[in-house]
Scaffold this motif. Structure first.
Motif, PDB file in Angstrom:
ATOM      1  N   UNK A 159       0.823  -1.213   0.000  1.00 37.42           N
ATOM      2  CA  UNK A 159       0.000   0.000   0.000  1.00 37.42           C
ATOM      3  C   UNK A 159       0.855   1.261   0.000  1.00 37.42           C
ATOM      4  N   UNK A 160       0.224   2.350  -0.406  1.00 39.90           N
ATOM      5  CA  UNK A 160       0.889   3.648  -0.382  1.00 39.90           C
ATOM      6  C   UNK A 160      -0.133   4.757  -0.235  1.00 39.90           C
ATOM      7  N   UNK A 196       0.112   9.861 -11.564  1.00 38.14           N
ATOM      8  CA  UNK A 196       1.008  10.371 -12.603  1.00 38.14           C
ATOM      9  C   UNK A 196       2.459   9.972 -12.359  1.00 38.14           C
ATOM     10  N   UNK A 197       3.226   9.938 -13.437  1.00 40.68           N
ATOM     11  CA  UNK A 197       4.667   9.688 -13.316  1.00 40.68           C
ATOM     12  C   UNK A 197       5.299  10.825 -12.510  1.00 40.68           C
ATOM     13  N   UNK A 198       6.315  10.487 -11.741  1.00 45.41           N
ATOM     14  CA  UNK A 198       6.936  11.496 -10.888  1.00 45.41           C
ATOM     15  C   UNK A 198       8.362  11.074 -10.568  1.00 45.41           C
ATOM     16  N   UNK A 199       9.198  12.061 -10.311  1.00 44.35           N
ATOM     17  CA  UNK A 199      10.537  11.794  -9.798  1.00 44.35           C
ATOM     18  C   UNK A 199      10.536  12.111  -8.318  1.00 44.35           C
ATOM     19  N   UNK A 200      11.043  11.183  -7.523  1.00 43.88           N
ATOM     20  CA  UNK A 200      10.985  11.327  -6.081  1.00 43.88           C
ATOM     21  C   UNK A 200      12.373  11.271  -5.457  1.00 43.88           C
ATOM     22  N   UNK A 201      12.543  12.058  -4.413  1.00 44.82           N
ATOM     23  CA  UNK A 201      13.667  11.861  -3.496  1.00 44.82           C
ATOM     24  C   UNK A 201      13.122  10.992  -2.377  1.00 44.82           C
ATOM     25  N   UNK A 202      13.674   9.788  -2.230  1.00 48.26           N
ATOM     26  CA  UNK A 202      13.088   8.791  -1.344  1.00 48.26           C
ATOM     27  C   UNK A 202      14.049   8.442  -0.213  1.00 48.26           C
ATOM     28  N   UNK A 203      13.528   8.416   0.998  1.00 50.03           N
ATOM     29  CA  UNK A 203      14.258   7.880   2.140  1.00 50.03           C
ATOM     30  C   UNK A 203      13.333   6.970   2.920  1.00 50.03           C
ATOM     31  N   UNK A 204      13.875   6.174   3.818  1.00 46.85           N
ATOM     32  CA  UNK A 204      13.076   5.213   4.579  1.00 46.85           C
ATOM     33  C   UNK A 204      13.033   5.593   6.044  1.00 46.85           C
ATOM     34  N   UNK A 205      11.819   5.707   6.551  1.00 45.70           N
ATOM     35  CA  UNK A 205      11.635   5.918   7.989  1.00 45.70           C
ATOM     36  C   UNK A 205      11.557   4.562   8.658  1.00 45.70           C
ATOM     37  N   UNK A 206      12.378   4.358   9.669  1.00 43.55           N
ATOM     38  CA  UNK A 206      12.457   3.070  10.367  1.00 43.55           C
ATOM     39  C   UNK A 206      11.707   3.147  11.688  1.00 43.55           C
ATOM     40  N   UNK A 207      10.824   2.169  11.911  1.00 44.07           N
ATOM     41  CA  UNK A 207      10.155   2.075  13.193  1.00 44.07           C
ATOM     42  C   UNK A 207       8.789   2.722  13.210  1.00 44.07           C
ATOM     43  N   UNK A 208       8.319   3.005  14.450  1.00 46.09           N
ATOM     44  CA  UNK A 208       6.981   3.580  14.634  1.00 46.09           C
ATOM     45  C   UNK A 208       6.869   4.938  13.955  1.00 46.09           C
ATOM     46  N   UNK A 209       5.615   5.361  13.754  1.00 43.73           N
ATOM     47  CA  UNK A 209       5.370   6.619  13.049  1.00 43.73           C
ATOM     48  C   UNK A 209       5.330   7.819  13.986  1.00 43.73           C
ATOM     49  N   UNK A 210       5.556   7.582  15.298  1.00 47.51           N
ATOM     50  CA  UNK A 210       5.466   8.674  16.251  1.00 47.51           C
ATOM     51  C   UNK A 210       6.451   9.792  15.989  1.00 47.51           C
ATOM     52  N   UNK A 211       7.594   9.489  15.391  1.00 42.74           N
ATOM     53  CA  UNK A 211       8.591  10.522  15.101  1.00 42.74           C
ATOM     54  C   UNK A 211       8.847  10.650  13.604  1.00 42.74           C
ATOM     55  N   UNK A 235       4.563  11.392  -1.134  1.00 44.84           N
ATOM     56  CA  UNK A 235       4.088  10.009  -1.221  1.00 44.84           C
ATOM     57  C   UNK A 235       4.710   9.190  -0.097  1.00 44.84           C
ATOM     58  N   UNK A 236       3.901   8.313   0.471  1.00 48.17           N
ATOM     59  CA  UNK A 236       4.397   7.346   1.451  1.00 48.17           C
ATOM     60  C   UNK A 236       4.121   5.944   0.926  1.00 48.17           C
ATOM     61  N   UNK A 237       5.077   5.050   1.112  1.00 49.42           N
ATOM     62  CA  UNK A 237       4.912   3.650   0.731  1.00 49.42           C
ATOM     63  C   UNK A 237       5.140   2.798   1.962  1.00 49.42           C
ATOM     64  N   UNK A 249       9.820  -2.123  15.594  1.00 49.98           N
ATOM     65  CA  UNK A 249      11.191  -1.883  15.121  1.00 49.98           C
ATOM     66  C   UNK A 249      11.395  -2.396  13.701  1.00 49.98           C
ATOM     67  N   UNK A 250      10.498  -3.261  13.235  1.00 48.62           N
ATOM     68  CA  UNK A 250      10.622  -3.815  11.879  1.00 48.62           C
ATOM     69  C   UNK A 250       9.864  -3.005  10.843  1.00 48.62           C
ATOM     70  N   UNK A 251       9.103  -1.997  11.273  1.00 51.61           N
ATOM     71  CA  UNK A 251       8.313  -1.223  10.326  1.00 51.61           C
ATOM     72  C   UNK A 251       9.224  -0.369   9.442  1.00 51.61           C
ATOM     73  N   UNK A 252       8.860  -0.278   8.159  1.00 52.21           N
ATOM     74  CA  UNK A 252       9.600   0.510   7.185  1.00 52.21           C
ATOM     75  C   UNK A 252       8.616   1.305   6.327  1.00 52.21           C
ATOM     76  N   UNK A 253       8.758   2.613   6.353  1.00 47.00           N
ATOM     77  CA  UNK A 253       7.908   3.495   5.562  1.00 47.00           C
ATOM     78  C   UNK A 253       8.772   4.353   4.660  1.00 47.00           C
ATOM     79  N   UNK A 254       8.610   4.215   3.357  1.00 41.91           N
ATOM     80  CA  UNK A 254       9.345   5.069   2.421  1.00 41.91           C
ATOM     81  C   UNK A 254       8.607   6.395   2.264  1.00 41.91           C
ATOM     82  N   UNK A 255       9.356   7.475   2.364  1.00 37.56           N
ATOM     83  CA  UNK A 255       8.806   8.820   2.135  1.00 37.56           C
ATOM     84  C   UNK A 255       9.374   9.318   0.821  1.00 37.56           C
ATOM     85  N   UNK A 256       8.490   9.630  -0.092  1.00 35.72           N
ATOM     86  CA  UNK A 256       8.912  10.115  -1.405  1.00 35.72           C
ATOM     87  C   UNK A 256       8.521  11.563  -1.611  1.00 35.72           C
TER      88      UNK A 256
END
Length: 265
Positions: A159-160, A196-211, A235-237, A249-256
């Motif tokens: 999901x995203x 739509x097509x898009x160019x993203x700068x993507x990083x991964x947030x590790x863990x809970x979404x509280x921070x 965008x979030x993935x 601690x295993x959660x991974x959320x990509x922020x684009x």
């Protein structure tokens, strides 16, 4: 019969508190001497006093404590307590999130951010979308993902979500939650959407979404520092989340972050 001092020691409620509870009609003495005004309590009132003491330790409002103590229906008492415990759990989650954010923000030298520039092609997905208040996003997300899970039987990816700038800037904006699938259905709020097509700068947030806002800030800083201009909704993935594992601690959320280069490529 017990004097108010004796009852105070047995119930661990101060004399001042017992007087206040008497005035509020929450815990009335068994008797009050007409001449002296001295209050006396029965030993059978000790369990009630202890219940009140524990409820107040949990910050249950006095009005709710009164309803719990006076109600003879165990189901009503259980419901009132459960409702308050849910509120406490929600407050605890917010507190944990704030503490996690502060710890990251106060690190003397935060670790370098791993950012990838990624070209994402146009994609047809099954989506639920609406205008949402910022403080209602989590509840909206829970309902939207449940609908998507119920009708998307052949997902081709995780999901995203897309979140308009107004959601963060004005406290209310457009949110879209999606699941990639080759055959997007139409059912209830679920409908096909072509992202739509898009160019993203993507990083991964590790863990809970509280921070997660700290990761947003770090990514935004990277974007500005690398001469990239922002355009469009973030965008979030949800690569790994609560639906996949109970271990935060295993959660991974990509922020684009949608970008385009302002200089020559």
């Amino acid at each position: 019969m017990l004097t108010i001092g004796e009852f105070s020691r047995l119930s661990h409620l101060s004399v001042r508190t017992l007087r206040r509870y008497h005035d509020a009609g929450l815990l009335e003495p068994a008797s009050v001497d007409d001449a002296t005004g001295y209050r006396h309590y029965g030993v059978d009132q000790i369990p009630t006093a202890q219940v009140i003491h524990r409820l107040r330790e949990l910050d249950v409002p006095l009005s709710d404590v009164q309803r719990i103590v006076r109600s003879g229906d165990p189901e009503i008492r259980a419901t009132l307590v459960a409702d308050h415990l849910r509120r406490l759990e929600s407050e605890l989650e917010r507190t944990r999130g704030a503490v996690a954010s502060l710890r990251r923000l106060l690190e003397p030298e935060p670790p370098p951010l791993d950012v990838e520039l990624r070209a994402v092609p146009a994609t047809t997905v099954a989506a639920v979308e609406d205008d949402v208040a910022y403080d209602e996003v989590l509840a909206w997300y829970a309902g939207a993902i449940a609908e998507l899970d119920a009708v998307v039987h052949d997902p081709t990816g995780v999901p995203g979500g897309l979140y308009d700038n107004a959601l963060f800037e004005d406290g209310r904006g457009h949110a879209l939650l999606y699941r990639p699938t080759a055959h997007p259905p139409r059912s209830g709020r679920v409908h096909p959407v072509t992202l739509p097509a898009v160019e993203l700068a993507v990083t991964t947030h590790v863990g809970e979404h509280g921070d997660i806002e700290v990761t947003y800030g770090e990514l935004g800083t990277w974007v500005v520092g690398n001469a990239l201009a922002v355009a469009g909704p973030v965008r979030e993935t949800y690569v790994v989340g609560p639906r996949d594992t109970a271990d935060p601690s295993a959660w991974r959320t990509e922020i684009g972050w949608p970008v385009f280069r302002v200089g020559p490529r």
